[in-house]
Scaffold this motif. Structure first.
Motif, PDB file in Angstrom:
ATOM      1  N   PRO A  64       4.961  -1.130   5.032  1.00  0.00           N
ATOM      2  CA  PRO A  64       5.528  -1.752   3.820  1.00  0.00           C
ATOM      3  C   PRO A  64       6.052  -0.747   2.791  1.00  0.00           C
ATOM      4  O   PRO A  64       7.064  -0.999   2.136  1.00  0.00           O
ATOM      5  CB  PRO A  64       4.370  -2.572   3.267  1.00  0.00           C
ATOM      6  CG  PRO A  64       3.130  -1.969   3.841  1.00  0.00           C
ATOM      7  CD  PRO A  64       3.526  -1.413   5.161  1.00  0.00           C
ATOM      8  N   GLN A  65       5.411   0.447   2.676  1.00  0.00           N
ATOM      9  CA  GLN A  65       5.824   1.360   1.585  1.00  0.00           C
ATOM     10  C   GLN A  65       7.240   1.878   1.764  1.00  0.00           C
ATOM     11  O   GLN A  65       8.071   1.728   0.843  1.00  0.00           O
ATOM     12  CB  GLN A  65       4.813   2.510   1.471  1.00  0.00           C
ATOM     13  CG  GLN A  65       5.175   3.544   0.415  1.00  0.00           C
ATOM     14  CD  GLN A  65       6.129   4.598   0.958  1.00  0.00           C
ATOM     15  OE1 GLN A  65       5.930   5.125   2.065  1.00  0.00           O
ATOM     16  NE2 GLN A  65       7.208   4.873   0.206  1.00  0.00           N
ATOM     17  N   SER A  68       9.732  -1.125   1.384  1.00  0.00           N
ATOM     18  CA  SER A  68       9.763  -1.666   0.005  1.00  0.00           C
ATOM     19  C   SER A  68      10.486  -0.714  -0.940  1.00  0.00           C
ATOM     20  O   SER A  68      11.329  -1.129  -1.742  1.00  0.00           O
ATOM     21  CB  SER A  68       8.334  -1.880  -0.509  1.00  0.00           C
ATOM     22  OG  SER A  68       7.655  -2.806   0.299  1.00  0.00           O
ATOM     23  N   ASP A  69      10.188   0.587  -0.839  1.00  0.00           N
ATOM     24  CA  ASP A  69      10.837   1.545  -1.748  1.00  0.00           C
ATOM     25  C   ASP A  69      12.337   1.648  -1.459  1.00  0.00           C
ATOM     26  O   ASP A  69      13.153   1.814  -2.366  1.00  0.00           O
ATOM     27  CB  ASP A  69      10.165   2.926  -1.625  1.00  0.00           C
ATOM     28  CG  ASP A  69       8.802   2.944  -2.309  1.00  0.00           C
ATOM     29  OD1 ASP A  69       8.438   1.904  -2.903  1.00  0.00           O
ATOM     30  OD2 ASP A  69       8.095   3.975  -2.245  1.00  0.00           O
ATOM     31  N   ARG A  72      13.836  -1.482  -3.039  1.00  0.00           N
ATOM     32  CA  ARG A  72      13.857  -1.358  -4.512  1.00  0.00           C
ATOM     33  C   ARG A  72      14.934  -0.374  -4.949  1.00  0.00           C
ATOM     34  O   ARG A  72      15.639  -0.590  -5.941  1.00  0.00           O
ATOM     35  CB  ARG A  72      12.468  -0.921  -5.005  1.00  0.00           C
ATOM     36  CG  ARG A  72      11.412  -1.994  -4.802  1.00  0.00           C
ATOM     37  CD  ARG A  72      10.014  -1.384  -4.788  1.00  0.00           C
ATOM     38  NE  ARG A  72       9.664  -0.839  -6.103  1.00  0.00           N
ATOM     39  CZ  ARG A  72       9.082  -1.562  -7.075  1.00  0.00           C
ATOM     40  NH1 ARG A  72       8.804  -2.838  -6.850  1.00  0.00           N
ATOM     41  NH2 ARG A  72       8.781  -1.039  -8.244  1.00  0.00           N
ATOM     42  N   VAL A 127       6.452  -7.519   3.049  1.00  0.00           N
ATOM     43  CA  VAL A 127       7.831  -7.208   2.615  1.00  0.00           C
ATOM     44  C   VAL A 127       8.685  -8.469   2.711  1.00  0.00           C
ATOM     45  O   VAL A 127       9.488  -8.768   1.823  1.00  0.00           O
ATOM     46  CB  VAL A 127       8.418  -6.086   3.494  1.00  0.00           C
ATOM     47  CG1 VAL A 127       9.882  -5.837   3.139  1.00  0.00           C
ATOM     48  CG2 VAL A 127       7.602  -4.808   3.360  1.00  0.00           C
ATOM     49  N   ARG A 130       7.813 -10.852  -0.153  1.00  0.00           N
ATOM     50  CA  ARG A 130       8.191 -10.420  -1.513  1.00  0.00           C
ATOM     51  C   ARG A 130       9.706 -10.295  -1.695  1.00  0.00           C
ATOM     52  O   ARG A 130      10.231 -10.599  -2.760  1.00  0.00           O
ATOM     53  CB  ARG A 130       7.534  -9.081  -1.854  1.00  0.00           C
ATOM     54  CG  ARG A 130       7.864  -8.549  -3.258  1.00  0.00           C
ATOM     55  CD  ARG A 130       7.134  -7.259  -3.555  1.00  0.00           C
ATOM     56  NE  ARG A 130       5.689  -7.485  -3.720  1.00  0.00           N
ATOM     57  CZ  ARG A 130       5.123  -7.844  -4.881  1.00  0.00           C
ATOM     58  NH1 ARG A 130       5.892  -8.036  -5.956  1.00  0.00           N
ATOM     59  NH2 ARG A 130       3.827  -8.019  -4.991  1.00  0.00           N
ATOM     60  N   TYR A 131      10.437  -9.888  -0.668  1.00  0.00           N
ATOM     61  CA  TYR A 131      11.848  -9.519  -0.883  1.00  0.00           C
ATOM     62  C   TYR A 131      12.883 -10.352  -0.114  1.00  0.00           C
ATOM     63  O   TYR A 131      14.051 -10.372  -0.488  1.00  0.00           O
ATOM     64  CB  TYR A 131      12.066  -8.048  -0.490  1.00  0.00           C
ATOM     65  CG  TYR A 131      11.321  -7.067  -1.362  1.00  0.00           C
ATOM     66  CD1 TYR A 131      10.196  -6.395  -0.895  1.00  0.00           C
ATOM     67  CD2 TYR A 131      11.738  -6.829  -2.672  1.00  0.00           C
ATOM     68  CE1 TYR A 131       9.504  -5.504  -1.700  1.00  0.00           C
ATOM     69  CE2 TYR A 131      11.052  -5.936  -3.484  1.00  0.00           C
ATOM     70  CZ  TYR A 131       9.931  -5.270  -2.991  1.00  0.00           C
ATOM     71  OH  TYR A 131       9.240  -4.389  -3.784  1.00  0.00           O
TER      72      TYR A 131
END
Ligand code: 4FV
Length: 249
Positions: A64-65, A68-69, A72, A127, A130-131
Protein backbone atom coordinates in the motif's frame (compact mmCIF):
# COMPACT_ATOMS: atom_id res chain seq x y z
CA UNK A 1 -7.69 14.24 -22.03
CA UNK A 2 -4.95 13.69 -19.45
CA UNK A 3 -4.00 10.09 -18.72
CA UNK A 4 -1.76 9.04 -15.83
CA UNK A 5 -0.45 5.47 -15.83
CA UNK A 6 0.82 3.99 -12.55
CA UNK A 7 2.84 0.81 -13.11
CA UNK A 8 5.85 -1.22 -11.96
CA UNK A 9 6.77 -1.78 -15.62
CA UNK A 10 6.92 1.56 -17.51
CA UNK A 11 8.95 -0.11 -20.25
CA UNK A 12 5.86 -2.11 -21.28
CA UNK A 13 4.35 1.08 -22.65
CA UNK A 14 7.32 1.97 -24.90
CA UNK A 15 6.17 1.95 -28.50
CA UNK A 16 2.50 1.85 -27.59
CA UNK A 17 2.37 5.56 -26.68
CA UNK A 18 4.25 6.75 -29.77
CA UNK A 19 2.73 4.55 -32.49
CA UNK A 20 -0.25 4.76 -34.80
CA UNK A 21 -3.41 6.66 -33.92
CA UNK A 22 -2.47 7.24 -30.28
CA UNK A 23 0.98 8.52 -31.22
CA UNK A 24 -0.60 11.07 -33.55
CA UNK A 25 -3.18 12.07 -30.91
CA UNK A 26 -0.37 12.80 -28.46
CA UNK A 27 1.52 14.78 -31.14
CA UNK A 28 -1.67 16.79 -31.78
CA UNK A 29 -2.03 17.44 -28.02
CA UNK A 30 -5.46 15.81 -28.04
CA UNK A 31 -4.19 13.43 -25.37
CA UNK A 32 -1.39 13.80 -22.82
CA UNK A 33 -0.05 10.66 -21.15
CA UNK A 34 2.38 10.42 -18.23
CA UNK A 35 3.81 7.20 -16.85
CA UNK A 36 4.69 6.89 -13.14
CA UNK A 37 6.89 4.09 -11.82
CA UNK A 38 5.31 2.93 -8.56
CA UNK A 39 8.69 1.58 -7.42
CA UNK A 40 10.09 5.13 -7.33
CA UNK A 41 7.77 5.80 -4.38
CA UNK A 42 8.83 2.80 -2.26
CA UNK A 43 10.06 4.16 1.11
CA UNK A 44 12.30 1.20 1.90
CA UNK A 45 15.94 1.24 0.86
CA UNK A 46 15.52 -1.83 -1.33
CA UNK A 47 12.70 -0.14 -3.26
CA UNK A 48 10.47 -3.10 -2.49
CA UNK A 49 6.97 -2.53 -3.90
CA UNK A 50 5.35 -5.94 -3.47
CA UNK A 51 5.20 -8.47 -0.66
CA UNK A 52 3.66 -11.78 0.34
CA UNK A 53 -0.09 -11.81 1.05
CA UNK A 54 -1.27 -11.88 4.68
CA UNK A 55 -3.04 -15.16 5.37
CA UNK A 56 -0.72 -17.02 3.01
CA UNK A 57 -1.33 -18.07 -0.57
CA UNK A 58 0.68 -17.95 -3.77
CA UNK A 59 1.95 -14.83 -5.47
CA UNK A 60 2.77 -11.29 -4.37
CA UNK A 61 0.60 -8.24 -3.64
CA UNK A 62 1.51 -4.63 -4.37
CA UNK A 63 2.23 -2.92 -1.05
CA UNK A 64 0.00 0.00 0.00
CA UNK A 65 2.76 2.55 0.78
CA UNK A 66 4.46 2.88 -2.63
CA UNK A 67 1.17 2.81 -4.52
CA UNK A 68 -0.60 5.24 -2.16
CA UNK A 69 2.30 7.72 -2.28
CA UNK A 70 2.40 7.43 -6.08
CA UNK A 71 -1.34 8.12 -6.29
CA UNK A 72 -1.07 11.08 -3.87
CA UNK A 73 1.84 12.48 -5.92
CA UNK A 74 -0.23 12.33 -9.09
CA UNK A 75 -3.36 13.73 -7.41
CA UNK A 76 -1.31 16.64 -6.01
CA UNK A 77 -0.99 17.90 -9.60
CA UNK A 78 -4.78 18.25 -9.70
CA UNK A 79 -5.28 19.80 -6.25
CA UNK A 80 -6.53 23.09 -7.70
CA UNK A 81 -9.08 21.38 -9.97
CA UNK A 82 -12.82 21.59 -9.37
CA UNK A 83 -14.37 18.29 -8.22
CA UNK A 84 -15.98 17.65 -11.62
CA UNK A 85 -12.62 18.15 -13.33
CA UNK A 86 -10.78 15.63 -11.19
CA UNK A 87 -9.44 12.59 -13.09
CA UNK A 88 -11.22 9.24 -12.48
CA UNK A 89 -9.04 6.74 -10.63
CA UNK A 90 -9.46 3.40 -12.40
CA UNK A 91 -8.03 0.07 -11.21
CA UNK A 92 -7.70 -2.54 -13.95
CA UNK A 93 -9.00 -5.74 -12.38
CA UNK A 94 -10.86 -8.95 -13.29
CA UNK A 95 -13.44 -7.87 -10.69
CA UNK A 96 -14.23 -4.68 -12.58
CA UNK A 97 -17.03 -3.54 -14.83
CA UNK A 98 -16.34 -5.23 -18.17
CA UNK A 99 -15.08 -2.72 -20.74
CA UNK A 100 -17.32 -2.33 -23.77
CA UNK A 101 -17.93 0.36 -26.36
CA UNK A 102 -20.57 2.05 -24.21
CA UNK A 103 -18.19 2.33 -21.23
CA UNK A 104 -15.40 3.48 -23.57
CA UNK A 105 -17.68 6.23 -24.87
CA UNK A 106 -18.49 7.29 -21.29
CA UNK A 107 -14.82 7.32 -20.29
CA UNK A 108 -13.85 9.29 -23.42
CA UNK A 109 -15.81 12.22 -21.99
CA UNK A 110 -13.77 12.33 -18.76
CA UNK A 111 -11.22 15.19 -18.38
CA UNK A 112 -8.64 12.73 -17.10
CA UNK A 113 -8.00 9.13 -16.12
CA UNK A 114 -5.56 7.74 -13.54
CA UNK A 115 -4.95 4.08 -14.39
CA UNK A 116 -3.64 1.81 -11.63
CA UNK A 117 -1.89 -1.24 -13.05
CA UNK A 118 -1.75 -4.07 -10.55
CA UNK A 119 0.62 -6.97 -10.99
CA UNK A 120 0.98 -10.53 -9.71
CA UNK A 121 -1.97 -11.09 -7.29
CA UNK A 122 -3.12 -7.47 -7.39
CA UNK A 123 -2.95 -4.53 -4.98
CA UNK A 124 -3.63 -4.08 -1.26
CA UNK A 125 -7.38 -3.68 -0.74
CA UNK A 126 -6.86 -0.56 1.40
CA UNK A 127 -5.65 1.31 -1.69
CA UNK A 128 -8.77 0.27 -3.62
CA UNK A 129 -11.03 1.29 -0.73
CA UNK A 130 -9.41 4.69 -0.30
CA UNK A 131 -8.57 5.84 -3.85
CA UNK A 132 -10.32 3.83 -6.60
CA UNK A 133 -13.37 5.36 -8.29
CA UNK A 134 -14.00 2.44 -10.64
CA UNK A 135 -12.63 -1.05 -11.29
CA UNK A 136 -12.58 -1.98 -14.98
CA UNK A 137 -12.00 -5.42 -16.49
CA UNK A 138 -11.16 -6.19 -20.12
CA UNK A 139 -12.67 -9.66 -19.80
CA UNK A 140 -13.23 -12.69 -17.63
CA UNK A 141 -9.72 -14.08 -17.58
CA UNK A 142 -6.64 -13.46 -15.42
CA UNK A 143 -3.54 -11.70 -16.73
CA UNK A 144 -0.14 -11.14 -15.09
CA UNK A 145 -0.60 -7.42 -14.82
CA UNK A 146 -2.90 -4.51 -15.50
CA UNK A 147 -0.61 -3.01 -18.15
CA UNK A 148 -2.15 -4.76 -21.16
CA UNK A 149 -5.68 -3.94 -19.93
CA UNK A 150 -4.56 -0.31 -19.46
CA UNK A 151 -3.34 -0.20 -23.07
CA UNK A 152 -6.62 -1.68 -24.30
CA UNK A 153 -8.60 0.89 -22.33
CA UNK A 154 -6.41 3.78 -23.52
CA UNK A 155 -6.72 2.64 -27.14
CA UNK A 156 -10.50 2.20 -27.24
CA UNK A 157 -11.14 5.39 -25.23
CA UNK A 158 -8.73 7.84 -26.89
CA UNK A 159 -9.83 6.94 -30.43
CA UNK A 160 -13.30 8.25 -29.50
CA UNK A 161 -11.97 11.70 -28.60
CA UNK A 162 -13.02 14.18 -31.33
CA UNK A 163 -10.16 14.89 -33.73
CA UNK A 164 -8.20 11.74 -32.93
CA UNK A 165 -9.53 9.76 -35.90
CA UNK A 166 -9.44 11.41 -39.33
CA UNK A 167 -13.07 10.87 -40.16
CA UNK A 168 -15.86 10.66 -37.60
CA UNK A 169 -17.76 8.32 -39.89
CA UNK A 170 -15.25 5.58 -39.15
CA UNK A 171 -16.50 5.55 -35.56
CA UNK A 172 -20.19 5.63 -36.35
CA UNK A 173 -20.17 2.39 -38.36
CA UNK A 174 -17.67 0.37 -36.33
CA UNK A 175 -18.57 -2.85 -34.61
CA UNK A 176 -20.49 -2.27 -31.38
CA UNK A 177 -20.90 1.48 -31.95
CA UNK A 178 -24.52 1.08 -33.05
CA UNK A 179 -24.90 -2.22 -31.25
CA UNK A 180 -24.13 -4.35 -34.33
CA UNK A 181 -20.97 -5.94 -35.73
CA UNK A 182 -19.40 -4.14 -38.66
CA UNK A 183 -19.77 -5.12 -42.31
CA UNK A 184 -16.87 -6.82 -44.17
CA UNK A 185 -14.10 -4.53 -45.40
CA UNK A 186 -12.25 -4.76 -48.74
CA UNK A 187 -9.48 -2.76 -50.39
CA UNK A 188 -7.36 -2.88 -53.57
CA UNK A 189 -6.92 -4.92 -55.70
CA UNK A 190 -10.50 -5.62 -56.88
CA UNK A 191 -9.47 -9.22 -57.66
CA UNK A 192 -6.94 -11.07 -55.49
CA UNK A 193 -6.16 -14.77 -55.91
CA UNK A 194 -9.27 -14.95 -58.11
CA UNK A 195 -11.36 -13.62 -55.19
CA UNK A 196 -13.42 -10.61 -56.20
CA UNK A 197 -14.59 -7.63 -54.14
CA UNK A 198 -18.44 -7.56 -54.04
CA UNK A 199 -19.54 -5.67 -57.16
CA UNK A 200 -21.86 -3.33 -55.23
CA UNK A 201 -18.80 -1.77 -53.54
CA UNK A 202 -17.38 -0.84 -56.95
CA UNK A 203 -20.69 0.61 -58.19
CA UNK A 204 -20.35 4.10 -56.74
CA UNK A 205 -24.05 3.88 -55.78
CA UNK A 206 -23.88 5.10 -52.16
CA UNK A 207 -27.47 4.17 -51.36
CA UNK A 208 -26.97 0.60 -52.59
CA UNK A 209 -23.62 0.40 -50.77
CA UNK A 210 -25.23 1.66 -47.56
CA UNK A 211 -28.04 -0.90 -47.79
CA UNK A 212 -25.57 -3.72 -48.55
CA UNK A 213 -23.39 -2.73 -45.61
CA UNK A 214 -26.34 -2.61 -43.20
CA UNK A 215 -27.51 -6.01 -44.42
CA UNK A 216 -23.99 -7.42 -43.94
CA UNK A 217 -23.83 -5.94 -40.43
CA UNK A 218 -27.09 -7.64 -39.54
CA UNK A 219 -25.91 -10.90 -41.16
CA UNK A 220 -22.58 -10.78 -39.29
CA UNK A 221 -24.29 -10.02 -36.00
CA UNK A 222 -26.94 -12.71 -36.44
CA UNK A 223 -24.24 -15.28 -37.21
CA UNK A 224 -21.48 -14.29 -34.74
CA UNK A 225 -23.18 -12.39 -31.91
CA UNK A 226 -26.97 -12.99 -31.95
CA UNK A 227 -27.01 -11.83 -28.31
CA UNK A 228 -26.37 -8.27 -29.52
CA UNK A 229 -29.49 -8.18 -31.70
CA UNK A 230 -31.86 -8.01 -28.74
CA UNK A 231 -30.07 -4.89 -27.45
CA UNK A 232 -29.46 -3.13 -30.79
CA UNK A 233 -31.49 -0.14 -31.99
CA UNK A 234 -33.10 -1.72 -35.08
CA UNK A 235 -35.37 -0.07 -37.65
CA UNK A 236 -38.37 -1.61 -39.41
CA UNK A 237 -36.09 -2.03 -42.45
CA UNK A 238 -33.58 -3.87 -40.26
CA UNK A 239 -36.25 -6.29 -39.09
CA UNK A 240 -37.29 -6.84 -42.72
CA UNK A 241 -33.67 -7.59 -43.67
CA UNK A 242 -33.31 -9.95 -40.71
CA UNK A 243 -36.46 -11.82 -41.76
CA UNK A 244 -35.03 -12.12 -45.30
CA UNK A 245 -31.75 -13.45 -43.88
CA UNK A 246 -33.52 -15.95 -41.65
CA UNK A 247 -35.70 -17.13 -44.56
CA UNK A 248 -32.62 -17.56 -46.75
CA UNK A 249 -30.84 -19.74 -44.16
C1 4FV B 1 -7.31 -7.82 -15.55
C2 4FV B 1 -8.41 -8.15 -16.40
C3 4FV B 1 -6.38 -8.78 -14.90
C4 4FV B 1 -5.14 -9.64 -12.06
C5 4FV B 1 -4.04 -9.45 -11.01
C6 4FV B 1 -3.35 -8.27 -12.99
C7 4FV B 1 -4.55 -9.08 -13.33
C8 4FV B 1 -3.11 -8.41 -11.53
N1 4FV B 1 -7.25 -6.48 -15.43
N2 4FV B 1 -8.96 -6.97 -16.78
N3 4FV B 1 -8.85 -9.38 -16.82
N4 4FV B 1 -5.52 -8.24 -14.02
O1 4FV B 1 -6.42 -9.96 -15.17
O2 4FV B 1 -8.28 -5.99 -16.18
O3 4FV B 1 -3.43 -7.19 -10.92
Amino acid sequence: MKIEILTLFPEMFEGFLTSSILGRAVEKNLVSIRIHNIRDFAANKHKQADDYPYGGGAGMVLMPQPLSDCIRHVLSDYQDEEAESMPKVIYLSPQGKVLNQKLAQQLSKEPGLILLCGHYEGIDQRVIDRYVDMEVSIGDYVLTGGEVPAMALIDCVTRLIPGVLGSCESILEESHTAGLLEYPQYTRPAVFNNDEVPQVLLSGDHKKIGNWRRQQSLKNTMKKRPDLLSRAALTEEDYRMLKELEDSN
